[in-house]
Write a protein that holds these residues in place. Structure first.
Motif, PDB file in Angstrom:
ATOM      1  N   ARG A  28       0.828  -1.199   0.000  1.00 53.51           N
ATOM      2  CA  ARG A  28       0.000   0.000   0.000  1.00 53.51           C
ATOM      3  C   ARG A  28       0.863   1.248   0.000  1.00 53.51           C
ATOM      4  O   ARG A  28       1.802   1.357   0.788  1.00 53.51           O
ATOM      5  N   THR A  29       0.532   2.209  -0.884  1.00 53.87           N
ATOM      6  CA  THR A  29       1.184   3.501  -0.866  1.00 53.87           C
ATOM      7  C   THR A  29       0.543   4.372   0.201  1.00 53.87           C
ATOM      8  O   THR A  29      -0.479   4.021   0.795  1.00 53.87           O
ATOM      9  N   TRP A  30       1.130   5.533   0.434  1.00 57.56           N
ATOM     10  CA  TRP A  30       0.708   6.364   1.564  1.00 57.56           C
ATOM     11  C   TRP A  30      -0.746   6.784   1.477  1.00 57.56           C
ATOM     12  O   TRP A  30      -1.423   6.916   2.509  1.00 57.56           O
ATOM     13  N   ASN A  31      -1.240   6.990   0.249  1.00 54.30           N
ATOM     14  CA  ASN A  31      -2.611   7.443   0.067  1.00 54.30           C
ATOM     15  C   ASN A  31      -3.565   6.336  -0.358  1.00 54.30           C
ATOM     16  O   ASN A  31      -4.748   6.597  -0.575  1.00 54.30           O
ATOM     17  N   GLY A  32      -3.056   5.120  -0.480  1.00 54.93           N
ATOM     18  CA  GLY A  32      -3.901   3.996  -0.817  1.00 54.93           C
ATOM     19  C   GLY A  32      -4.283   3.876  -2.273  1.00 54.93           C
ATOM     20  O   GLY A  32      -5.030   2.958  -2.636  1.00 54.93           O
ATOM     21  N   ILE A  33      -3.782   4.778  -3.127  1.00 51.37           N
ATOM     22  CA  ILE A  33      -4.118   4.706  -4.540  1.00 51.37           C
ATOM     23  C   ILE A  33      -3.610   3.410  -5.154  1.00 51.37           C
ATOM     24  O   ILE A  33      -4.268   2.806  -6.005  1.00 51.37           O
ATOM     25  N   ASN A  34      -2.442   2.996  -4.726  1.00 48.55           N
ATOM     26  CA  ASN A  34      -1.869   1.741  -5.197  1.00 48.55           C
ATOM     27  C   ASN A  34      -1.881   0.747  -4.047  1.00 48.55           C
ATOM     28  O   ASN A  34      -1.049   0.821  -3.145  1.00 48.55           O
ATOM     29  N   THR A  35      -2.845  -0.143  -4.086  1.00 47.68           N
ATOM     30  CA  THR A  35      -3.001  -1.166  -3.066  1.00 47.68           C
ATOM     31  C   THR A  35      -3.128  -2.514  -3.750  1.00 47.68           C
ATOM     32  O   THR A  35      -3.945  -2.679  -4.662  1.00 47.68           O
ATOM     33  N   TYR A  36      -2.349  -3.486  -3.298  1.00 53.17           N
ATOM     34  CA  TYR A  36      -2.310  -4.794  -3.940  1.00 53.17           C
ATOM     35  C   TYR A  36      -2.312  -5.889  -2.890  1.00 53.17           C
ATOM     36  O   TYR A  36      -1.743  -5.736  -1.811  1.00 53.17           O
ATOM     37  N   TYR A  37      -2.935  -6.995  -3.247  1.00 49.38           N
ATOM     38  CA  TYR A  37      -2.961  -8.174  -2.404  1.00 49.38           C
ATOM     39  C   TYR A  37      -2.635  -9.412  -3.223  1.00 49.38           C
ATOM     40  O   TYR A  37      -3.000  -9.514  -4.392  1.00 49.38           O
ATOM     41  N   ALA A  38      -1.969 -10.345  -2.576  1.00 46.72           N
ATOM     42  CA  ALA A  38      -1.820 -11.654  -3.184  1.00 46.72           C
ATOM     43  C   ALA A  38      -3.182 -12.317  -3.290  1.00 46.72           C
ATOM     44  O   ALA A  38      -4.059 -12.115  -2.441  1.00 46.72           O
ATOM     45  N   ASP A  39      -3.371 -13.110  -4.327  1.00 50.05           N
ATOM     46  CA  ASP A  39      -4.652 -13.782  -4.516  1.00 50.05           C
ATOM     47  C   ASP A  39      -5.024 -14.651  -3.317  1.00 50.05           C
ATOM     48  O   ASP A  39      -6.204 -14.786  -2.979  1.00 50.05           O
ATOM     49  N   SER A  40      -4.030 -15.207  -2.663  1.00 52.54           N
ATOM     50  CA  SER A  40      -4.280 -16.117  -1.560  1.00 52.54           C
ATOM     51  C   SER A  40      -4.888 -15.434  -0.332  1.00 52.54           C
ATOM     52  O   SER A  40      -5.489 -16.103   0.509  1.00 52.54           O
ATOM     53  N   VAL A  41      -4.734 -14.118  -0.230  1.00 53.84           N
ATOM     54  CA  VAL A  41      -5.247 -13.405   0.936  1.00 53.84           C
ATOM     55  C   VAL A  41      -6.330 -12.399   0.587  1.00 53.84           C
ATOM     56  O   VAL A  41      -6.940 -11.810   1.492  1.00 53.84           O
ATOM     57  N   LYS A  42      -6.592 -12.204  -0.677  1.00 55.80           N
ATOM     58  CA  LYS A  42      -7.572 -11.219  -1.118  1.00 55.80           C
ATOM     59  C   LYS A  42      -8.948 -11.534  -0.526  1.00 55.80           C
ATOM     60  O   LYS A  42      -9.407 -12.676  -0.565  1.00 55.80           O
TER      61      LYS A  42
END
Length: 121
Positions: free
Chosen positions: A51-65
């Motif tokens: 996660r970036t500071w403002n949440g614009i770029n947020t990513y999760y692994a498929d296993s935890v999404k």
């Protein structure tokens, strides 16, 4: 020097929840994507969330999404990983990481010491 210190790991029953925290110091917090990797016994290290500071770029692994949520409190220089509906396969050492840019994937500049999460069935 940048430093990341994780806390909040422990033992939990399957289906339960844990919240990991990572306190950052010695770096310009908002310049960094913050996130988490994990490594289970006998397995390769794997990406969990970023996660970036403002949440614009947020990513999760498929296993935890859908189960895990990454968040940041920039005023406290702290990143969190809320882990819900935990499964035994989530058992691992969880590492807080920091990397300048949009994601911690690639090669993070900073790593925490790790915190153990054990999920029992």
């Amino acid at each position: 020097q940048g430093r990341l210190v994780e806390s909040g790991g422990g033992l939990v029953q399957a289906g339960g929840s844990l919240r990991l925290s990572c306190a950052a110091s010695g770096l310009t917090f908002t310049s960094y994507a913050m996130g988490w990797f994990r490594q289970a016994p006998g397995k390769e290290r794997e990406f969990v969330a970023s996660r970036t500071w403002n949440g614009i770029n947020t990513y999760y692994a498929d296993s935890v999404k859908g189960r895990f949520i990454i968040s940041r409190d920039n005023a406290k220089n702290t990143v969190y990983l809320q882990m819900n509906s935990l499964k035994p396969e989530d058992t691992a050492v969880y590492y807080c990481v920091a990397r300048v840019g949009a994601s911690v994937t690639g090669h993070p500049e900073y790593w925490g010491q790790g915190t153990q999460v054990t999920v029992s069935s």
